[in-house]
Write a protein that holds these residues in place. Structure first.
Motif, PDB file in Angstrom:
ATOM      1  N   THR A   1       0.853  -1.191   0.000  1.00 19.50           N
ATOM      2  CA  THR A   1       0.000   0.000   0.000  1.00 19.50           C
ATOM      3  C   THR A   1       0.888   1.240   0.000  1.00 19.50           C
ATOM      4  O   THR A   1       2.040   1.193   0.430  1.00 19.50           O
ATOM      5  CB  THR A   1      -0.936   0.007   1.235  1.00 19.50           C
ATOM      6  N   GLU A   2       0.372   2.320  -0.508  1.00 20.10           N
ATOM      7  CA  GLU A   2       1.116   3.578  -0.620  1.00 20.10           C
ATOM      8  C   GLU A   2       2.439   3.372  -1.357  1.00 20.10           C
ATOM      9  O   GLU A   2       3.473   3.916  -0.988  1.00 20.10           O
ATOM     10  CB  GLU A   2       1.334   4.198   0.756  1.00 20.10           C
ATOM     11  N   SER A   3       2.384   2.589  -2.427  1.00 18.19           N
ATOM     12  CA  SER A   3       3.569   2.251  -3.208  1.00 18.19           C
ATOM     13  C   SER A   3       4.050   3.447  -4.033  1.00 18.19           C
ATOM     14  O   SER A   3       3.313   3.979  -4.863  1.00 18.19           O
ATOM     15  CB  SER A   3       3.235   1.085  -4.145  1.00 18.19           C
ATOM     16  N   LYS A   4       5.297   3.813  -3.830  1.00 19.02           N
ATOM     17  CA  LYS A   4       5.904   4.883  -4.638  1.00 19.02           C
ATOM     18  C   LYS A   4       6.088   4.428  -6.081  1.00 19.02           C
ATOM     19  O   LYS A   4       5.973   5.219  -7.009  1.00 19.02           O
ATOM     20  CB  LYS A   4       7.237   5.308  -4.029  1.00 19.02           C
ATOM     21  N   TRP A   5       6.371   3.150  -6.260  1.00 16.12           N
ATOM     22  CA  TRP A   5       6.565   2.580  -7.608  1.00 16.12           C
ATOM     23  C   TRP A   5       5.259   2.658  -8.392  1.00 16.12           C
ATOM     24  O   TRP A   5       5.248   3.097  -9.544  1.00 16.12           O
ATOM     25  CB  TRP A   5       7.062   1.153  -7.456  1.00 16.12           C
ATOM     26  N   LEU A   6       4.151   2.274  -7.781  1.00 16.25           N
ATOM     27  CA  LEU A   6       2.840   2.365  -8.418  1.00 16.25           C
ATOM     28  C   LEU A   6       2.470   3.821  -8.679  1.00 16.25           C
ATOM     29  O   LEU A   6       1.999   4.170  -9.770  1.00 16.25           O
ATOM     30  CB  LEU A   6       1.788   1.683  -7.541  1.00 16.25           C
ATOM     31  N   ALA A   7       2.709   4.684  -7.698  1.00 12.74           N
ATOM     32  CA  ALA A   7       2.392   6.115  -7.850  1.00 12.74           C
ATOM     33  C   ALA A   7       3.156   6.730  -9.024  1.00 12.74           C
ATOM     34  O   ALA A   7       2.618   7.577  -9.743  1.00 12.74           O
ATOM     35  CB  ALA A   7       2.715   6.857  -6.557  1.00 12.74           C
ATOM     36  N   GLU A   8       4.384   6.296  -9.244  1.00 14.53           N
ATOM     37  CA  GLU A   8       5.180   6.825 -10.355  1.00 14.53           C
ATOM     38  C   GLU A   8       4.584   6.409 -11.698  1.00 14.53           C
ATOM     39  O   GLU A   8       4.591   7.186 -12.658  1.00 14.53           O
ATOM     40  CB  GLU A   8       6.636   6.372 -10.244  1.00 14.53           C
ATOM     41  N   HIS A   9       4.021   5.215 -11.781  1.00 17.61           N
ATOM     42  CA  HIS A   9       3.360   4.775 -13.013  1.00 17.61           C
ATOM     43  C   HIS A   9       2.102   5.596 -13.290  1.00 17.61           C
ATOM     44  O   HIS A   9       1.804   5.913 -14.442  1.00 17.61           O
ATOM     45  CB  HIS A   9       3.026   3.277 -12.941  1.00 17.61           C
ATOM     46  N   VAL A  10       1.383   5.965 -12.242  1.00 15.88           N
ATOM     47  CA  VAL A  10       0.208   6.831 -12.390  1.00 15.88           C
ATOM     48  C   VAL A  10       0.658   8.226 -12.811  1.00 15.88           C
ATOM     49  O   VAL A  10       0.115   8.807 -13.756  1.00 15.88           O
ATOM     50  CB  VAL A  10      -0.620   6.887 -11.087  1.00 15.88           C
TER      51      VAL A  10
END
Length: 87
Positions: free
Chosen positions: A43-52
């Protein structure tokens, strides 16, 4: 498709139907509360947030950051909108 042998020597297959990113590493890194021999949703993944942020994933899409730890044998991380385990 991820194929591996679990700790009971059973063959496992994990299918990720819509994968945006993945990475494998032999080293191990953990966050607080994460177990070394389990799968986790980060949760609160920086890696996922960067893809968004870079437009690869829409903010409303159901993608998650999954992490599979293999008891001292490495880790695989996947951004996908789900997975199915075939036993």
């Amino acid at each position: 498709m991820l194929r591996f042998q679990d700790w009971q020597e059973n063959q496992r297959e994990v299918f990720f139907p819509d994968t945006v990113a993945f990475k494998w590493q032999m080293i191990e890194t953990f966050i607080d509360g994460e177990e070394y021999d389990r799968s986790h949703v980060i949760t609160e993944s920086k890696w996922l947030a960067e893809h968004v942020k870079q437009g690869e994933i829409g903010a409303q899409e159901e993608y998650k950051h999954y992490k599979f730890n293999f008891s001292g044998n490495g880790q695989i991380e996947v951004i996908s909108n789900g997975f199915t385990v075939k036993m």
